[in-house]
Design a protein around this motif. Structure first.
Motif, mmCIF file in Angstrom:
data_model
loop_
_atom_site.group_PDB
_atom_site.id
_atom_site.type_symbol
_atom_site.label_atom_id
_atom_site.label_comp_id
_atom_site.label_asym_id
_atom_site.label_seq_id
_atom_site.Cartn_x
_atom_site.Cartn_y
_atom_site.Cartn_z
ATOM 1 N N HIS A 180 -4.811 7.065 1.359
ATOM 2 C CA HIS A 180 -4.378 5.886 0.603
ATOM 3 C C HIS A 180 -4.341 6.248 -0.879
ATOM 4 O O HIS A 180 -5.322 6.700 -1.435
ATOM 5 C CB HIS A 180 -5.393 4.766 0.880
ATOM 6 C CG HIS A 180 -5.474 3.710 -0.144
ATOM 7 N ND1 HIS A 180 -4.737 2.567 -0.066
ATOM 8 C CD2 HIS A 180 -6.188 3.603 -1.282
ATOM 9 C CE1 HIS A 180 -5.015 1.811 -1.109
ATOM 10 N NE2 HIS A 180 -5.892 2.424 -1.850
ATOM 11 N N TYR A 181 -3.181 6.073 -1.511
ATOM 12 C CA TYR A 181 -3.033 6.387 -2.927
ATOM 13 C C TYR A 181 -3.231 5.185 -3.836
ATOM 14 O O TYR A 181 -3.855 5.298 -4.875
ATOM 15 C CB TYR A 181 -1.658 7.005 -3.217
ATOM 16 C CG TYR A 181 -1.510 8.408 -2.691
ATOM 17 C CD1 TYR A 181 -2.246 9.454 -3.226
ATOM 18 C CD2 TYR A 181 -0.644 8.679 -1.652
ATOM 19 C CE1 TYR A 181 -2.107 10.737 -2.739
ATOM 20 C CE2 TYR A 181 -0.495 9.966 -1.162
ATOM 21 C CZ TYR A 181 -1.230 10.987 -1.710
ATOM 22 O OH TYR A 181 -1.094 12.255 -1.226
ATOM 23 N N VAL B 176 0.833 5.230 0.974
ATOM 24 C CA VAL B 176 0.047 6.071 1.873
ATOM 25 C C VAL B 176 0.747 7.411 2.075
ATOM 26 O O VAL B 176 1.978 7.470 2.138
ATOM 27 C CB VAL B 176 -0.089 5.361 3.249
ATOM 28 C CG1 VAL B 176 -0.769 6.234 4.274
ATOM 29 C CG2 VAL B 176 -0.826 4.043 3.094
ATOM 30 N N GLN C 92 -4.708 -0.180 7.226
ATOM 31 C CA GLN C 92 -5.341 1.021 6.689
ATOM 32 C C GLN C 92 -4.375 2.195 6.729
ATOM 33 O O GLN C 92 -3.495 2.266 7.594
ATOM 34 C CB GLN C 92 -6.595 1.355 7.492
ATOM 35 C CG GLN C 92 -7.666 0.284 7.411
ATOM 36 C CD GLN C 92 -8.145 0.073 5.987
ATOM 37 O OE1 GLN C 92 -8.399 1.023 5.259
ATOM 38 N NE2 GLN C 92 -8.247 -1.186 5.581
ATOM 39 N N GLY C 93 -4.561 3.132 5.815
ATOM 40 C CA GLY C 93 -3.662 4.265 5.677
ATOM 41 C C GLY C 93 -3.508 5.108 6.923
ATOM 42 O O GLY C 93 -2.384 5.456 7.311
ATOM 43 N N GLU C 94 -4.602 5.460 7.562
ATOM 44 C CA GLU C 94 -4.525 6.331 8.739
ATOM 45 C C GLU C 94 -3.750 5.665 9.868
ATOM 46 O O GLU C 94 -2.937 6.308 10.533
ATOM 47 C CB GLU C 94 -5.925 6.713 9.214
ATOM 48 C CG GLU C 94 -6.626 7.661 8.273
ATOM 49 C CD GLU C 94 -8.033 8.000 8.736
ATOM 50 O OE1 GLU C 94 -8.423 7.627 9.863
ATOM 51 O OE2 GLU C 94 -8.743 8.642 7.949
ATOM 52 N N ALA D 86 -4.247 -5.915 0.207
ATOM 53 C CA ALA D 86 -4.019 -4.659 0.939
ATOM 54 C C ALA D 86 -4.539 -4.730 2.369
ATOM 55 O O ALA D 86 -4.028 -4.047 3.251
ATOM 56 C CB ALA D 86 -4.668 -3.496 0.200
ATOM 57 N N ALA E 90 -2.898 0.483 -3.964
ATOM 58 C CA ALA E 90 -2.606 -0.785 -3.303
ATOM 59 C C ALA E 90 -2.580 -1.891 -4.338
ATOM 60 O O ALA E 90 -3.259 -1.807 -5.369
ATOM 61 C CB ALA E 90 -3.647 -1.080 -2.238
ATOM 62 N N GLY F 44 -2.506 10.089 6.014
ATOM 63 C CA GLY F 44 -2.967 8.704 5.977
ATOM 64 C C GLY F 44 -3.773 8.385 4.736
ATOM 65 O O GLY F 44 -4.309 7.286 4.601
ATOM 66 N N CYS G 70 4.243 0.613 2.216
ATOM 67 C CA CYS G 70 4.021 -0.377 3.265
ATOM 68 C C CYS G 70 3.732 -1.741 2.651
ATOM 69 O O CYS G 70 2.952 -1.833 1.705
ATOM 70 C CB CYS G 70 2.842 0.033 4.131
ATOM 71 S SG CYS G 70 2.936 1.722 4.759
ATOM 72 N N THR H 138 7.621 -0.941 6.460
ATOM 73 C CA THR H 138 7.205 0.387 6.019
ATOM 74 C C THR H 138 8.456 1.175 5.672
ATOM 75 O O THR H 138 9.343 1.348 6.505
ATOM 76 C CB THR H 138 6.403 1.110 7.112
ATOM 77 O OG1 THR H 138 5.249 0.333 7.423
ATOM 78 C CG2 THR H 138 5.983 2.492 6.653
ATOM 79 N N ARG I 17 0.855 -1.193 0.000
ATOM 80 C CA ARG I 17 0.000 0.000 0.000
ATOM 81 C C ARG I 17 0.888 1.238 0.000
ATOM 82 O O ARG I 17 1.910 1.267 0.680
ATOM 83 C CB ARG I 17 -0.899 -0.022 1.226
ATOM 84 C CG ARG I 17 -1.940 1.068 1.267
ATOM 85 C CD ARG I 17 -2.778 0.985 2.548
ATOM 86 N NE ARG I 17 -3.583 -0.201 2.663
ATOM 87 C CZ ARG I 17 -4.845 -0.311 2.239
ATOM 88 N NH1 ARG I 17 -5.424 0.709 1.653
ATOM 89 N NH2 ARG I 17 -5.517 -1.420 2.405
#
Length: 119
Positions: free
Chosen positions: A30-31, A23, A42-44, A37, A33, A28, A93, A80, A21
C-alpha cells in the motif's frame, strides 16, 4: 503534494467516491490512501483479486493487458484501474456509493487519474 497524492485526491473528488487506495499490483504494498480506505479493501487482497481476474481472462482466451476491474454490489461500486509502469504496475482502487455515483463517469475519471499518478 506529489503526483500520486494529487491523483488520489482527484479520484476522491469524483461524485460518490468515498475512498481511494494506491497499491503495488505485484506485492500488494500500500503506497497511499485518501478518504475511507477501509471501504476500498487491503492492498494484498486487491492485488490478488486483479491477478486472479487477469489470469482467468488469459486462460479464457482474452487478448491484451487488463485495464480495469469493476465490481458492483447492491450498495457500492469498486473500481480498480491498472497503472502501467514498466514490469511492476500499480493499482488505483476506489470505492463509490452506488446511489451517488454515475459508474461510467467514475470509470472515466479513474482512468484519467491513473494517467496522472506517474506524471
Amino acid at each position: 503534494m506529489n503526483a500520486a497524492e494529487a491523483a488520489l485526491s482527484g479520484a476522491l473528488a469524483s461524485p460518490g467516491v468515498v475512498g481511494v487506495r494506491l497499491v503495488d499490483a505485484v506485492t500488494g504494498l500500500h503506497y497511499a490512501a485518501v478518504g475511507d480506505a477501509s471501504a476500498v479493501g487491503q492492498g494484498e487482497e486487491l492485488a490478488e483479486t486483479v491477478s486472479l481476474i487477469a489470469d482467468r481472462l488469459n486462460q479464457a482466451g482474452a487478448v491484451g493487458e487488463l485495464e480495469s476491474v469493476v465490481v458492483t454490489s447492491t450498495r457500492s461500486h469498486h473500481i480498480t484501474q491498472v497503472v502501467p509502469r514498466g514490469q511492476d504496475p500499480l493499482l488505483l482502487c476506489a470505492s463509490a456509493d452506488r446511489d451517488r455515483t454515475n459508474l461510467a463517469l467514475a470509470m472515466r475519471h479513474m482512468a484519467d487519474q491513473a494517467k496522472a499518478v506517474l506524471t
